[in-house]
Design a protein around this motif. Sequence first.
Motif, PDB file in Angstrom:
ATOM      1  N   UNK A   1     -22.345  -0.360 -33.326  1.00 46.07           N
ATOM      2  CA  UNK A   1     -21.154   0.117 -32.607  1.00 46.07           C
ATOM      3  C   UNK A   1     -20.691  -0.917 -31.593  1.00 46.07           C
ATOM      4  N   UNK A   2     -21.626  -1.527 -30.870  1.00 41.04           N
ATOM      5  CA  UNK A   2     -21.269  -2.545 -29.884  1.00 41.04           C
ATOM      6  C   UNK A   2     -20.653  -3.757 -30.569  1.00 41.04           C
ATOM      7  N   UNK A   3     -21.222  -4.152 -31.691  1.00 40.37           N
ATOM      8  CA  UNK A   3     -20.692  -5.289 -32.446  1.00 40.37           C
ATOM      9  C   UNK A   3     -19.271  -4.992 -32.917  1.00 40.37           C
ATOM     10  N   UNK A   4     -19.024  -3.783 -33.386  1.00 46.97           N
ATOM     11  CA  UNK A   4     -17.687  -3.411 -33.854  1.00 46.97           C
ATOM     12  C   UNK A   4     -16.680  -3.427 -32.703  1.00 46.97           C
ATOM     13  N   UNK A   5     -17.092  -2.943 -31.516  1.00 42.10           N
ATOM     14  CA  UNK A   5     -16.197  -2.978 -30.351  1.00 42.10           C
ATOM     15  C   UNK A   5     -15.861  -4.411 -29.963  1.00 42.10           C
ATOM     16  N   UNK A   6     -16.846  -5.292 -29.994  1.00 41.69           N
ATOM     17  CA  UNK A   6     -16.620  -6.693 -29.640  1.00 41.69           C
ATOM     18  C   UNK A   6     -15.689  -7.348 -30.646  1.00 41.69           C
ATOM     19  N   UNK A   7     -15.932  -7.114 -31.922  1.00 45.26           N
ATOM     20  CA  UNK A   7     -15.082  -7.707 -32.957  1.00 45.26           C
ATOM     21  C   UNK A   7     -13.658  -7.193 -32.863  1.00 45.26           C
ATOM     22  N   UNK A   8     -13.488  -5.932 -32.491  1.00 44.90           N
ATOM     23  CA  UNK A   8     -12.164  -5.348 -32.323  1.00 44.90           C
ATOM     24  C   UNK A   8     -11.413  -6.004 -31.170  1.00 44.90           C
ATOM     25  N   UNK A   9     -12.123  -6.358 -30.102  1.00 40.73           N
ATOM     26  CA  UNK A   9     -11.498  -6.945 -28.920  1.00 40.73           C
ATOM     27  C   UNK A   9     -11.354  -8.458 -29.017  1.00 40.73           C
TER      28      UNK A   9
END
Length: 162
Positions: free
Chosen positions: A90-98
């Motif tokens: 989930x953290x990786x997905x948030x970072x990639x989104x930003x």
Amino acid sequence: MSTLFATTVASAKPKDRSYKMFDGGGLHLFVKPNGSKLWRLTYSWLGKQKTLSFGQWPEVTLADARDKRTEARRLIALGTDPAQQQRIDAARARIEDNDTFKAVALEWVAKNEREGMADITLSKIRWLLDKAYPRIGSRPIAQITAQEVLAVLRAIEATGRY
């Protein structure tokens, strides 16, 4: 091993108190008094009882929940806590989104300013980036292909700017 059916899940009615409907392998459907139905997996990690949530029915179907249970069991067998892995993903997905092209470009320009790059060079870089933002500025940096960058550069060249 599996004891639930899609029809059993769909017809599960809320009661005065929350209850569980077991499917096997630690997977169960948690039915709340308000009628919501949540998929959960109970497992043991380092001697402690833990619970992992997979989502709400019907967004997560019985087949999806079973697939997630299988994947979680595979992670446990490999020595990884599935709850921790879920948080990392989930953290990786948030970072990639930003991490959009524009965000990374602005960060890079700011770094070059701090390092003392010449003002004329910075202004040229900003000009070029301003031309790229409308096309690829909001796209995640990891998803931008070389062809997209080339298309932006060719569009600028077509205006007579090299």
